[in-house]
Design a protein around this motif. Structure first.
Motif, PDB file in Angstrom:
ATOM      1  N   ASN A  88      11.305 -33.576  45.985  1.00  0.00           N
ATOM      2  CA  ASN A  88      12.209 -34.329  45.817  1.00  0.00           C
ATOM      3  C   ASN A  88      13.639 -33.872  45.735  1.00  0.00           C
ATOM      4  O   ASN A  88      14.392 -34.293  45.975  1.00  0.00           O
ATOM      5  N   SER A  95      14.061 -40.044  43.838  1.00  0.00           N
ATOM      6  CA  SER A  95      12.521 -40.195  43.097  1.00  0.00           C
ATOM      7  C   SER A  95      11.582 -41.271  43.168  1.00  0.00           C
ATOM      8  O   SER A  95      12.749 -42.709  42.918  1.00  0.00           O
ATOM      9  N   ALA A  96      10.809 -41.440  43.140  1.00  0.00           N
ATOM     10  CA  ALA A  96       9.630 -42.694  43.286  1.00  0.00           C
ATOM     11  C   ALA A  96       9.085 -43.211  42.365  1.00  0.00           C
ATOM     12  O   ALA A  96       8.418 -43.986  42.002  1.00  0.00           O
ATOM     13  N   LYS A  98       9.103 -44.677  37.836  1.00  0.00           N
ATOM     14  CA  LYS A  98      10.579 -45.751  37.748  1.00  0.00           C
ATOM     15  C   LYS A  98      10.174 -45.432  35.600  1.00  0.00           C
ATOM     16  O   LYS A  98       9.713 -45.023  34.965  1.00  0.00           O
ATOM     17  N   GLY A 123      16.384 -43.757  40.925  1.00  0.00           N
ATOM     18  CA  GLY A 123      15.895 -42.287  41.253  1.00  0.00           C
ATOM     19  C   GLY A 123      16.081 -41.123  40.653  1.00  0.00           C
ATOM     20  O   GLY A 123      15.615 -39.278  41.875  1.00  0.00           O
TER      21      GLY A 123
END
Length: 579
Positions: A88, A95-96, A98, A123
């Motif tokens: 990404n 980014s996914a 967290k 992200g």
């Protein structure tokens, strides 16, 4: 004004006296920390930073965390910063992953409240954090450093946060690493320093073993004959940032005017503010990777003088550049002056700089017994703390290599490494304690913080680990001494009392602590001040020098308690009410 908010029972007899006997007569020190990660609920979080192979330097550096009581219930909560996904990052996609905020239930367990609190991140590839009450409303706010826009979460007071970095003017989009807060100009508002690492182009990440990049053209990215990720040498630095708090919810970037902007672009990682010459003005120390470290002396007029080489804290004892990462600033030898400790790379030693006064420091690493034991390891998070409440500050170091490829190379260097715990003998020397004292297995450790998370007077440890859940270490050291834990509330200037200096006397011996925000490796420790009292039932005197110049004197204060002390005087002016 003084009030008690919590009182724990008095501890058992101390391990050693506050006034220790000669070293040869001391009992063998003991310590015991128990891995409580699984039961705590923290195992629900995993720090992910790129691929397991760590082909690029951006994948190896993440791992900050912060302790804060975000809801004011008297229990420290934990905030973890997550990393990123290489595919990404290279494609310019968020980014996914967290970040995570865990609420302390007060029973050795934590609950994930990230979604409700609104602090999951944006992200970007996350690195570190620091905590400060930047708006003087009594609630701790949270700053997060990223590769990508940094974040400032303003505490709304109801368990939720509002992200205000862009509006406040602190959303630096460079590769930011360590951050630290201090009221450097004495106007009552916490200011923010951000150490930036490298100016890395996501579309031009140098491949392991490649040649011809940056200032190292013609060299290959190898270590011990093995192809590894490239950097930091040869890659351009990003420069540093100082944000002055305007007192109205906004900040002004003043790094160049103040003289702390790092025009040569050294790769900055750890940063800590502390008053090293005891002139009531916070000075700034910055650990740089593979270049000279910086010591900025506060001149008192909004400007700083860089004195790293003159002060003796820029390089190692042999004049060599070191890979500065984690930093700690505390009075380990009890002489009333704050000393510096810096973690470095494998096949080098971490550095202990003893404060000789007048902004002069002496490298006493080997004299203190901290040289040879740290030589094989890559050090990251670090801090001084009193593990057994005997009145002397001990030392913790989180270790973990950056090259997974080391597991395939003959020798004693591995990718996963054990952490280290050093007991302060009270004579200017440290003794490394057995690895079993720390619990947990070798891992790729990064950020580390100290804090009394169960409010029992014994300081606990939390460590982040790459591609793994964090490590929660509860302090169950036997035969601990008595303690005091102080929470300061400023009233004339800032509520956080940043920079306040506290001296505690038991018998004829004084201990010194200072309220700081931001240290270790990209992390933030317990905002309260912890004092071990040994066998003493009380502190004979507590002297508090507030940032405003006001002083408080308390006498005959019973140990075994957590004490809130308020500065005498009028309430500071908060920012306008939140929307």
């Amino acid at each position: 004004m003084m009030r008690h908010i919590l009182c724990a029972s008095l501890c058992a007899a101390a391990l050693t006296l506050v006034f220790p006997p000669p070293l040869a007569q001391q009992a063998k020190p003991t310590a015991q920390f128990v891995d409580g990660t699984a039961r705590s609920g923290l195992a629900a979080f995993t720090l992910v930073s790129g691929s397991p192979e760590k082909r690029y330097i951006i994948e190896a550096m993440a791992g900050g965390l912060c302790l804060l009581d975000y809801d004011g219930d008297g229990w420290l909560d934990i905030y973890f910063v997550n990393g990123g996904q290489t595919e990404n990052f290279r494609a310019g996609k968020p980014s996914a992953l967290k970040n995570a905020l865990f609420h302390n239930r007060g029973d050795h367990t934590f609950r994930d409240v990230t979604a409700w609190a609104g602090v999951a991140g944006n992200g970007s590839w996350g690195y570190g954090c620091s905590v400060a009450d930047f708006d003087n409303d009594g609630g701790p706010d949270l700053y997060v450093t990223n590769y990508g826009p940094n974040l400032l979460y303003r505490n709304l007071g109801d368990g939720r946060f509002e992200e205000v970095a862009a509006k406040a003017g602190v959303a630096d989009s460079r590769w930011s690493a360590g951050s630290a807060w201090a009221d450097y100009d004495g106007d009552g508002w916490p200011d923010l320093f951000v150490a930036n690492y490298l100016a890395l182009d996501p579309e031009k990440l140098p491949e392991p073993g490649s040649a011809g990049y940056g200032s190292m053209a013609g060299n290959t990215c190898t270590y011990r004959g093995v192809q590894v990720m490239c950097g930091p040498r040869g890659l351009p630095g990003a420069g540093d940032t100082l944000y002055h708090n305007n007192g109205n919810g906004t900040f002004e970037e003043v790094g160049r005017a103040a003289g702390v902007h790092d025009p040569q672009g050294s790769p900055g990682l750890g940063a800590v503010w502390c008053d090293l010459d005891d002139d009531r003005r916070p000075d700034l120390y910055v650990a740089n990777d593979s270049t000279a470290n910086f010591l900025y002396r506060n001149l008192g007029d909004g400007r700083f003088e860089e004195t790293g080489f003159l002060s003796g804290v820029a390089v190692g004892a042999n004049g060599q550049f070191q890979a500065g990462m984690g930093v700690a600033c505390d009075d380990y030898d009890g002489d009333g002056q704050l000393d510096l400790y810096v973690t470095n790379f494998s096949e080098d030693v971490n550095s202990l700089y003893r404060n000789e006064g007048g902004m002069n420091f002496l490298d006493v690493t080997f004299r203190a017994g901290l040289g040879t034991p740290t030589l094989p390891f890559v050090g990251w998070g670090t801090f001084f703390f009193d593990l057994d409440n005997d009145g002397w500050l001990d030392l913790f170091v989180a270790n973990g290599h950056v090259y997974p490829q080391m597991d395939k190379v003959p020798g004693n260097i591995t990718y996963a490494e054990r952490n280290q715990l050093f007991h302060n003998t009270g004579g200017g020397r440290f003794v490394e304690l057995p690895a079993a004292a720390l619990g947990g297995m070798p891992a790729v450790n990064r950020g580390a913080v100290w804090g009394d998370l169960d409010n029992d007077g014994a300081v606990d440890i939390v460590v982040t680990r790459l591609d793994a859940p964090p490590l929660m270490l509860w302090n169950q050291t036997p035969s601990r001494g008595n303690f005091l834990l102080l929470r300061l509330v400023g009233k004339r200037l800032s509520r956080q009392a940043l920079g306040a200096r506290v001296r505690v006397r038991t018998g004829t011996r004084w201990q010194v602590r200072e309220v700081q925000s931001g240290a270790s490796y990209l992390s933030g420790n317990d905002p309260r001040l912890h004092f071990g009292l040994g066998r003493s039932a009380k502190a004979d005197e507590i002297e508090i020098r507030w940032p405003s110049g006001a002083k408080s004197l308390l006498r005959d204060v019973s140990g075994g308690q957590i004490l809130t002390v308020e500065e005498p005087g009028a309430e500071p002016s908060p920012m306008p009410p939140k929307n």
